[in-house]
Design an enzyme around this catalytic site. Structure first.
Site, short mmCIF file in Angstrom:
data_model
loop_
_atom_site.label_atom_id
_atom_site.label_comp_id
_atom_site.label_asym_id
_atom_site.label_seq_id
_atom_site.Cartn_x
_atom_site.Cartn_y
_atom_site.Cartn_z
CD GLU A 131 -33.88 -33.65 22.23
OE1 GLU A 131 -33.48 -33.65 21.05
OE2 GLU A 131 -34.92 -34.23 22.59
CG HIS A 134 -31.39 -37.05 18.89
ND1 HIS A 134 -31.54 -38.22 18.18
CD2 HIS A 134 -32.48 -36.96 19.70
CE1 HIS A 134 -32.67 -38.81 18.53
NE2 HIS A 134 -33.26 -38.07 19.46
CD GLU A 200 -36.34 -40.08 19.43
OE1 GLU A 200 -36.18 -39.89 20.64
OE2 GLU A 200 -36.14 -39.19 18.58
#
Length: 309
Positions: A131, A134, A200
């Site tokens: 995360e 990202h 992803e």
């Protein structure tokens, strides 16, 4: 290459949006559609993080009420060269997580209680590192923009059904309007999913390097993917447009949820992480046959120490 592909896909979505506006109202229709989308993006830029956190009932935590989780996020953020993000917990039995925020200075990481209960500390570190990847790659803003443009395309296509049916007004006609209403949102969704899948893989790669062990993330993905099909996430089912934000698609597959997937194959992601582990010279830890994976320190088990100390 992944950044170039993402840029091309985003440009394609923008062109699609302009094309829909042009088919409905000519040059003025394209300009009006772009103006509406710009307004939506400005609103999403400033408010998307609060909106999505509220949708999923995420509650903020800190070093006082979630010390182990907060410290782990802080250690990994430091390794990633990021400022400390806000940390949230969602009361949800399905193990999952997502990141949001318009930039690294205003980022947030949210995890479910199911994630903390079912994963070991090492696996949780892999998920959080993903995360944070990202956040570092600015994917949170990118995915907000693509979701907003996709929503705008759907809105304009439906608008065209009412005002684009008259060919005398340079509209596409009834048949064209019906095709536009169906095909334009579908094309936008496909582009949105392609962008999500590209990002992803990139987040898996960077996240594995942030936490220091690709096997941790690979193991977490396998557990989350299995649980996501067994444990429903009611908040996600009510807001399926946010599914692409989670590390694994949180939708259970009821109805048409899995007709198009927002994420690449979990097995392909795991295979890529295993290959990265081999390149890094990292091996899976030995475990006695039939032994269960260690649970996190929030469940009373001893801590396993990562490369962050």
């Amino acid at each position: 290459m992944s950044y170039f592909r993402t840029a091309m896909l985003l440009a394609g979505m923008t062109a699609l949006f302009m094309g829909v506006g042009y088919l409905i109202g000519g040059a003025s229709g394209a300009a009006l559609a772009l103006l509406v989308a710009a307004g939506m993006n400005v609103f999403a830029y400033w408010n998307s993080d609060r909106m999505v956190l509220s949708m999923h009932g995420a509650q903020p935590v800190d070093a006082r009420n979630a010390p182990d989780l907060y410290r782990l996020v802080g250690d990994l953020a430091n390794r990633a060269g990021l400022p400390m993000p806000k940390v949230y917990i969602m009361e949800n039995a399905q193990p999952n997580a997502f990141a949001t925020g318009r930039n690294p200075q205003n980022a947030a990481v949210a995890v479910t209680t199911g994630l903390m209960e079912q994963l070991s500390r090492d696996e949780l570190a892999g998920v959080i590192a993903h995360e944070l990847a990202h956040v570092r790659n600015h994917d949170t803003l990118l995915m907000t923009i693509t979701a907003t443009i996709a929503g705008a395309i759907s809105m304009v296509a439906q608008f065209g059904m009412f005002f684009g049916g008259n060919r005398n007004n340079n509209g596409p006609g009834i048949i064209g309007s019906l095709a536009l209403m169906i095909l334009a949102p579908l094309a936008a969704m496909l582009v949105q999913m392609a962008i999500s899948r590209t990002r992803e893989y990139a987040a898996d790669d960077l996240g594995a390097k942030i936490c220091g062990n690709p096997i941790w993330l690979a193991s977490a993905l396998a557990k989350i993917d299995h649980a996501a099909h067994q444990i429903p996430n009611e908040e996600a089912e009510r807001s399926p447009a946010t599914a692409h934000m989670f590390i694994i698609n949180p939708l259970s597959g009821r109805g048409m949820d899995n007709l198009f997937t927002t994420h690449p194959s979990t097995q392909n992601r795991i295979a890529a992480l295993q290959q990265l582990a081999a390149e890094m010279g990292v091996q899976a830890p030995a475990r006695s046959p039939g032994a269960a994976a260690p649970r996190g320190p929030w469940n009373g088990a001893p801590r396993s120490r990562g490369p962050w100390g």
